[in-house]
Design a protein around this motif. Structure first.
Motif, PDB file in Angstrom:
ATOM      1  N   ILE A   1       0.679  -1.094   0.131  1.00 12.52           N
ATOM      2  CA  ILE A   1       0.005   0.046  -0.064  1.00 12.52           C
ATOM      3  C   ILE A   1       0.968   1.242  -0.004  1.00 12.52           C
ATOM      4  N   SER A   2       2.160   1.361   0.765  1.00 10.47           N
ATOM      5  CA  SER A   2       2.671   2.637   0.917  1.00 10.47           C
ATOM      6  C   SER A   2       3.638   2.784  -0.387  1.00 10.47           C
ATOM      7  N   PHE A   3       3.852   1.752  -1.388  1.00  9.91           N
ATOM      8  CA  PHE A   3       4.688   1.973  -2.409  1.00  9.91           C
ATOM      9  C   PHE A   3       3.822   2.048  -3.406  1.00  9.91           C
ATOM     10  N   MET A   4       2.699   1.391  -3.630  1.00 10.62           N
ATOM     11  CA  MET A   4       1.864   1.291  -4.808  1.00 10.62           C
ATOM     12  C   MET A   4       0.766   2.298  -4.971  1.00 10.62           C
ATOM     13  N   ALA A   5       0.047   2.435  -3.785  1.00  5.24           N
ATOM     14  CA  ALA A   5      -1.002   3.259  -3.943  1.00  5.24           C
ATOM     15  C   ALA A   5      -0.583   5.017  -3.777  1.00  5.24           C
ATOM     16  N   THR A   6      -1.414   5.548  -4.542  1.00  6.59           N
ATOM     17  CA  THR A   6      -0.963   7.149  -4.412  1.00  6.59           C
ATOM     18  C   THR A   6      -1.455   7.492  -3.006  1.00  6.59           C
ATOM     19  N   GLU A   7      -0.651   8.599  -2.719  1.00  8.72           N
ATOM     20  CA  GLU A   7      -0.928   9.356  -1.270  1.00  8.72           C
ATOM     21  C   GLU A   7      -2.378   9.697  -1.123  1.00  8.72           C
ATOM     22  N   THR A   8      -3.271   9.955  -2.096  1.00  5.92           N
ATOM     23  CA  THR A   8      -4.858  10.448  -1.921  1.00  5.92           C
ATOM     24  C   THR A   8      -5.401   9.027  -1.491  1.00  5.92           C
ATOM     25  N   PHE A   9      -5.176   7.993  -2.442  1.00  2.00           N
ATOM     26  CA  PHE A   9      -5.755   6.694  -2.051  1.00  2.00           C
ATOM     27  C   PHE A   9      -5.503   5.929  -0.757  1.00  2.00           C
ATOM     28  N   ALA A  10      -4.081   5.944  -0.462  1.00  2.00           N
ATOM     29  CA  ALA A  10      -3.796   5.444   0.894  1.00  2.00           C
ATOM     30  C   ALA A  10      -4.151   6.096   2.076  1.00  2.00           C
ATOM     31  N   GLU A  11      -4.369   7.501   2.155  1.00  2.00           N
ATOM     32  CA  GLU A  11      -5.248   8.143   3.268  1.00  2.00           C
ATOM     33  C   GLU A  11      -6.478   7.532   3.094  1.00  2.00           C
ATOM     34  N   ARG A  12      -7.274   7.438   2.165  1.00  2.00           N
ATOM     35  CA  ARG A  12      -8.646   7.163   2.120  1.00  2.00           C
ATOM     36  C   ARG A  12      -8.631   5.586   2.754  1.00  2.00           C
ATOM     37  N   LEU A  13      -7.975   4.764   2.366  1.00  4.61           N
ATOM     38  CA  LEU A  13      -7.837   3.471   2.871  1.00  4.61           C
ATOM     39  C   LEU A  13      -7.482   3.278   4.202  1.00  4.61           C
ATOM     40  N   SER A  14      -6.618   4.382   4.650  1.00 10.84           N
ATOM     41  CA  SER A  14      -6.356   4.616   6.121  1.00 10.84           C
ATOM     42  C   SER A  14      -7.487   5.051   6.833  1.00 10.84           C
ATOM     43  N   ALA A  15      -8.255   5.856   6.168  1.00  5.12           N
ATOM     44  CA  ALA A  15      -9.427   6.371   6.769  1.00  5.12           C
ATOM     45  C   ALA A  15     -10.640   5.282   7.168  1.00  5.12           C
TER      46      ALA A  15
END
Length: 298
Positions: A250-264
């Motif tokens: 997730i940290s390498f492959m996902a964009t920052e915006t998408f990673a933040e959404r997944l985290s949320a």
């Protein structure tokens, strides 16, 4: 026979007391100290404490195993500490490839779930795919050297509790019971915001339920490779791969915006654990088949 069962019950009780109590006490103290669940705190001291809490927690099952053996004078009989690599290499390979497969499958489900909200380019950083592949390979290689914390759990759950439960009940039932116990053992961490955060319906009870489901599924897989090899080390490797790979991918492959959404979202949605459920069900069926075959032979 009755005395043997009493001794087994005594050993299980001592083991569970030592495995559960320190984590419950320490989690309660640190959450009260920072006046918030430490895993969701933005305070550097709280974040550092959360890492220490996790590290201590992961070692308590091994400590419980050792102390219980000492108290009840059991020795190291049936300790699953042999590597047993000959003839079992396929299980060692599966211990890292199976978690990699279901982590990637979980990522694909996440992409499909959010496809209406984000374009593929908004979810995947395609320029980072080589870095993701490199990070994944590095993680897989490092797991073979730095799996001690995961051994800390597996030497307790798979190498001690599950075999002890099989002395009291049929093995398929023991796998389910040990999985639920393992999930409940995570409750102090779940209440501290680990895995799912705190911003979801019915916190922390839904998170505890999800952990129990995932731990039952993982218990099936980890018990299977432990039994097939007679060693706790494949399960330790698999546990390490399970815990580390999702964060790396997730940290390498996902964009920052998408990673933040997944985290949320905290991955609390049931559909996202479908791959690990499938693995768990398949492994559980294999365990039942092995059990029935062995029962017919005796």
């Amino acid at each position: 026979m009755r005395n043997e069962k009493k001794l087994t019950l005594k050993r299980i009780a001592i083991y569970l007391l030592i495995a559960f109590l320190p984590l419950i006490i320490i989690a309660a103290v640190v959450n009260a100290l920072f006046d918030e669940p430490v895993y969701v705190s933005e305070t550097p001291a709280a974040l550092a404490t959360s890492q220490l809490l996790g590290a201590i927690g992961m070692m308590t099952p091994t400590i419980a195993n050792i102390i219980t053996r000492i108290i009840t004078k059991e020795g190291l009989e049936n300790s699953y500490l042999r590597i047993n690599l000959r003839g079992n290499l396929k299980y060692y390979i599966a211990s890292v490839l199976v978690p990699l497969a279901y982590v990637l499958a979980t990522m694909m489900i996440s992409l499909m779930m959010y496809s209406k909200e984000f374009t593929l380019a908004e979810m995947i950083d395609f320029g980072n795919i080589p870095v993701t592949a490199g990070g994944t390979l590095l993680t897989l290689s490092v797991i073979f050297y730095l799996f001690i914390p995961f051994f800390g759990e597996e030497f307790g759950w798979r190498a001690y509790l599950t075999p002890k439960l099989t002395e009291l009940m049929p093995e398929p039932v023991a796998v389910l019971v040990s999985g639920v116990i393992w999930g409940l053992w995570h409750a102090p961490l779940t209440c501290s915001g680990h895995n799912f955060g705190v911003d979801y319906p019915f916190f922390p009870f839904l998170g505890i339920l999800m952990m129990c489901i995932m731990c039952v599924c993982m218990s099936s897989f980890l018990t299977l490779i432990t039994k097939r090899t007679g060693s706790v080390f494949p399960a330790s490797l698999a546990h390490g791969a399970n815990n580390q790979l999702s964060g790396v991918i997730i940290s390498f492959m996902a964009t920052e915006t998408f990673a933040e959404r997944l985290s949320a979202e905290h991955n609390i949605l049931v559909i996202e654990i479908l791959p690990i459920v499938i693995v768990g069900v398949v492994c559980y069926i294999i365990l039942i088949t092995d059990y029935m075959k062995k029962k017919k032979e005796t």
